[in-house]
Design a protein around this motif. Sequence first.
Motif, PDB file in Angstrom:
ATOM      1  N   GLU A 380       5.769   8.443  -6.147  1.00  0.00           N
ATOM      2  CA  GLU A 380       5.128   7.930  -5.109  1.00  0.00           C
ATOM      3  C   GLU A 380       6.118   7.655  -3.854  1.00  0.00           C
ATOM      4  N   VAL A 381       7.391   7.530  -4.026  1.00  0.00           N
ATOM      5  CA  VAL A 381       8.430   7.604  -3.368  1.00  0.00           C
ATOM      6  C   VAL A 381       8.573   9.018  -2.576  1.00  0.00           C
ATOM      7  N   LEU A 382       8.698  10.145  -3.435  1.00  0.00           N
ATOM      8  CA  LEU A 382       8.807  11.417  -3.457  1.00  0.00           C
ATOM      9  C   LEU A 382       7.498  11.950  -2.495  1.00  0.00           C
ATOM     10  N   LEU A 383       6.412  11.436  -2.801  1.00  0.00           N
ATOM     11  CA  LEU A 383       5.156  11.895  -1.841  1.00  0.00           C
ATOM     12  C   LEU A 383       5.332  11.334  -0.620  1.00  0.00           C
ATOM     13  N   ASP A 384       5.729   9.985  -0.447  1.00  0.00           N
ATOM     14  CA  ASP A 384       6.006   9.638   0.950  1.00  0.00           C
ATOM     15  C   ASP A 384       7.004  10.604   1.753  1.00  0.00           C
ATOM     16  N   ILE A 385       8.061  11.055   1.058  1.00  0.00           N
ATOM     17  CA  ILE A 385       9.105  11.750   1.634  1.00  0.00           C
ATOM     18  C   ILE A 385       8.502  13.039   1.793  1.00  0.00           C
ATOM     19  N   ALA A 386       7.764  13.623   1.252  1.00  0.00           N
ATOM     20  CA  ALA A 386       7.151  14.994   1.319  1.00  0.00           C
ATOM     21  C   ALA A 386       6.065  14.861   2.726  1.00  0.00           C
ATOM     22  N   ALA A 387       5.367  13.738   2.507  1.00  0.00           N
ATOM     23  CA  ALA A 387       4.297  13.689   3.692  1.00  0.00           C
ATOM     24  C   ALA A 387       5.138  13.613   5.043  1.00  0.00           C
ATOM     25  N   ARG A 388       6.189  12.783   4.990  1.00  0.00           N
ATOM     26  CA  ARG A 388       7.069  12.880   6.340  1.00  0.00           C
ATOM     27  C   ARG A 388       7.495  14.133   6.597  1.00  0.00           C
ATOM     28  N   GLN A 389       8.112  14.924   5.687  1.00  0.00           N
ATOM     29  CA  GLN A 389       8.616  16.119   5.896  1.00  0.00           C
ATOM     30  C   GLN A 389       7.459  17.335   6.352  1.00  0.00           C
ATOM     31  N   MET A 390       6.356  17.098   6.117  1.00  0.00           N
ATOM     32  CA  MET A 390       5.154  18.148   6.269  1.00  0.00           C
ATOM     33  C   MET A 390       4.366  17.754   7.331  1.00  0.00           C
ATOM     34  N   VAL A 455       4.061   0.647   6.475  1.00  0.00           N
ATOM     35  CA  VAL A 455       3.060   0.248   5.470  1.00  0.00           C
ATOM     36  C   VAL A 455       3.581   1.408   4.529  1.00  0.00           C
ATOM     37  N   GLY A 456       3.306   0.825   3.107  1.00  0.00           N
ATOM     38  CA  GLY A 456       3.418   1.798   2.011  1.00  0.00           C
ATOM     39  C   GLY A 456       2.414   1.579   1.073  1.00  0.00           C
ATOM     40  N   LEU A 457       2.332   2.468  -0.005  1.00  0.00           N
ATOM     41  CA  LEU A 457       1.090   2.675  -0.806  1.00  0.00           C
ATOM     42  C   LEU A 457       1.785   3.159  -1.949  1.00  0.00           C
ATOM     43  N   SER A 458       1.179   3.025  -3.304  1.00  0.00           N
ATOM     44  CA  SER A 458       1.353   3.760  -4.548  1.00  0.00           C
ATOM     45  C   SER A 458       0.190   3.766  -5.296  1.00  0.00           C
ATOM     46  N   THR A 459      -0.172   4.677  -6.042  1.00  0.00           N
ATOM     47  CA  THR A 459      -1.398   4.800  -7.003  1.00  0.00           C
ATOM     48  C   THR A 459      -0.708   5.349  -8.177  1.00  0.00           C
ATOM     49  N   TYR A 460      -1.091   4.601  -9.329  1.00  0.00           N
ATOM     50  CA  TYR A 460      -0.554   5.200 -10.579  1.00  0.00           C
ATOM     51  C   TYR A 460      -1.666   5.361 -11.401  1.00  0.00           C
ATOM     52  N   VAL A 461      -1.614   5.663 -12.873  1.00  0.00           N
ATOM     53  CA  VAL A 461      -2.436   5.634 -14.033  1.00  0.00           C
ATOM     54  C   VAL A 461      -1.628   5.209 -15.039  1.00  0.00           C
ATOM     55  N   GLU A 462      -1.817   4.434 -15.833  1.00  0.00           N
ATOM     56  CA  GLU A 462      -0.926   3.893 -17.031  1.00  0.00           C
ATOM     57  C   GLU A 462      -1.867   3.581 -18.379  1.00  0.00           C
ATOM     58  N   PRO A 463      -1.211   3.861 -19.550  1.00  0.00           N
ATOM     59  CA  PRO A 463      -1.718   3.904 -20.669  1.00  0.00           C
ATOM     60  C   PRO A 463      -1.791   2.291 -21.075  1.00  0.00           C
ATOM     61  N   SER A 464      -2.927   1.817 -21.810  1.00  0.00           N
ATOM     62  CA  SER A 464      -2.905   0.738 -22.355  1.00  0.00           C
ATOM     63  C   SER A 464      -3.698   0.684 -23.673  1.00  0.00           C
ATOM     64  N   ALA A 748      10.607   2.199   3.927  1.00  0.00           N
ATOM     65  CA  ALA A 748      10.984   3.492   4.406  1.00  0.00           C
ATOM     66  C   ALA A 748      10.144   3.805   5.704  1.00  0.00           C
ATOM     67  N   ASP A 749       8.935   3.575   5.531  1.00  0.00           N
ATOM     68  CA  ASP A 749       8.204   3.935   7.053  1.00  0.00           C
ATOM     69  C   ASP A 749       8.463   2.938   8.033  1.00  0.00           C
ATOM     70  N   ALA A 750       8.885   1.702   8.012  1.00  0.00           N
ATOM     71  CA  ALA A 750       9.281   1.062   8.850  1.00  0.00           C
ATOM     72  C   ALA A 750      10.535   1.559   9.709  1.00  0.00           C
TER      73      ALA A 750
END
Length: 778
Positions: A380-390, A455-464, A748-750
Amino acid sequence: MTEVAAAGATRYAGRRISRVEDARLLTGRGTYVDDVALAGMLHACFVRSPFAHAAIRSIDTSPALALPGVHFVFTAADLNPGAREQWHTAVGPKSPETPRPPLAEGKVRFVGDPVALVIADSRSIAEDAVDLVEVDYEPLTAVVDYAHAEQAETLVHENHGSNVIGEIGGLPAAALEPVFASAAHVVSTTIHQQAYAAVPMEGRGLVVDYSRSTGELTIYAATQSPHEIRLFCSRLLGLPEHHIRVVMRDTGGGFGQKIMVQRDEMCLMLAALKVGAAVKWIEDRRENLLAAGQSRHEHAAVRMAFAPDGTIEAAQIDFVSDCGAYPTPWPVGTAAAVGMLFPGPYRVPRASFTTKSVYTNTVGRVAYRGPWQFESLAREVLLDIAARQMGIDPVDLRRRNLLAQEDLPYKNPNGMRYDSISPLETLEQAVEMLGYDAFRREQADARTTGRYLGVGLSTYVEPSTPGFGSYATEGATIRIEPSGRVNVYIAGGSSGNSLETTVIQLTADALGVDIDDVATIQGDTALTGFGAGVAGSRSASMTAGAIRETASILCDRIKAIAAHKLEAATEDIELSRSRASVRGSPTVGISLREVAGLAYFEPSSLPPGVPAGLEASARYTAEAGSIWVNATHLCTCEVDIATGAVKLLRYIVSEDCGPMINPNVVEGQIAGGVVQGIGGVLYEHLAYDEDGNPVATTFMDYLLPTATEVPIIEYGHIETPSPGPGGYKGVGEGGAIGAPPAVVNAVADALSPFGVTITRLPLTPARLVGLLDDCTDR
């Protein structure tokens, strides 16, 4: 499966029912291990190493033994030869576990390593005696920097031959090189997460009472898994399982730290056979931070390839984790989960991973709420870095790649099959709850006045609910007493997760009885059938299955007795509000108390084939695989660029854990995990100096978030039923998984106007000021 409740009957699952345990816990009437007081009980305290790595030349216990009130001082020569099999049930006897001597043999391997065990009349005398034990150490070079442990000349465990515990990988990285070479955008970085700890409200503790006359051993434990302690103790001491009883009363939090037996607990078990009296050990806070285990200390080189429109084409993670000197259990499997889950809830066609687990001369790695959490942080941190770069908004980038319900079932490139999840749907709900576009306008206006919101967000999927090994089965016993009251017996006990409340709700629904007529007995191996305990976000789903199977047997019996008494057809009997009545004629019925009276006191009056009594046991076994859970976390913050202080403004969670048994419990579990995740980003750091000395062994140095630092958490719920019992899913670990990347991305967004990129935790004020100083002038 028999229909157990009448149409229109009171349903308790899904309701915000007050926790049944609150009456005692909130009034100080809980029973924790330290509340156990037995006649003639003695007290234990450990002599612990002050060195990260040293040879033990000699130990002189005579000054300590001369202190009045001291009964024993055990060293490795006294205790360790008594240890037999030391493997954990969850990993099996063939797992390449780290050798774990109960007391240090020949060498100490981290500061806090137990060297000797003092047994005395009181804790205070034992602590005084600890200072009198004379240990002659020869300090050795310590391996502290895990990133260079593989190349270090010093070995933490010489017999292992390397500081690398193990490596596991997926598709070779070379297979993805053509994809990365031709991609329109490739974004890569290395992300580091610091070590931090579970820090439960109650530390570890045991009272061990061995009877030489009967050969029976009773253990009172602060644990998440009483049956695991029983099994481990049986193997360790060579005692039959039926000679060991483990009692778990109230446990003040576990978070994974209290699932499996560690070396300290092994010492108490071994000592109990020699002492001739009950022995109590209660871990203090310094010991907990020093020796109970670390988590999260890891880094990874990560990269993603994107098409021109921002569609993900490939993902790669090369992961390295610090496992300390004595990890519990074998850590390589958890590391593999990081690699396999890294693609997350996104449409990622190709992926590769490598994982490496290494030894260091620090406290051993243990399980902690979502032990694979790093995969979500890194992705999720990498995705935000990618979004800013693109030049793409982070929400839009995720929208282009997230799985939606209509995409399921979906198999990620590492073979993980997802179903019954709603990643895109939770993202949209969280964004709507915030008012995302309005926030972006507010953010822009604030920057013109020198305020920096993010503003920051993260979306995940996890096994239970892992459907393998001992975790795949759970039993229940339900006994309807002659009074008509119901007792339900469940293996695992509550450790802050409100299992008591949910068990009572599930049982009331399954039997069609009033909730006030139900009580639960948990956590006592002498009374309950085997269960793996509270771990892997399994309790709700597995317990629901066990209760369903058991209640079905009893409902059939109750209906048969009631039908016989009322001269009605069995299929016409409905169960509701602790009463069996005839469908269509609700006034014609019989109370559960009357049914129980017939079953216990008039067995000759029962219909043919119906046994006397009203109790049953049954077991539920989950299907292979896992039940998947997902959520989106969204956080807003303000950063003071002069001081580096971070103030969290809003925190939103859109969670899909299936139907909620009790929304209060679900939201409480989410909140607890979120606060731990916030602490892991902004405050907590289980730090060591370059010689391996811990520098955070009190709450003066190991900082935790308080109510002042945590905003009110807002909840959105999407309910996608799972294929498991009741459609329920786990919710115990998600808050701790989703919170760290959301908070990092918000900060990071701030700071994005200054060109700041965040790749290393924790985000202390000093680190943020340093990052700002390294970038453009403010």
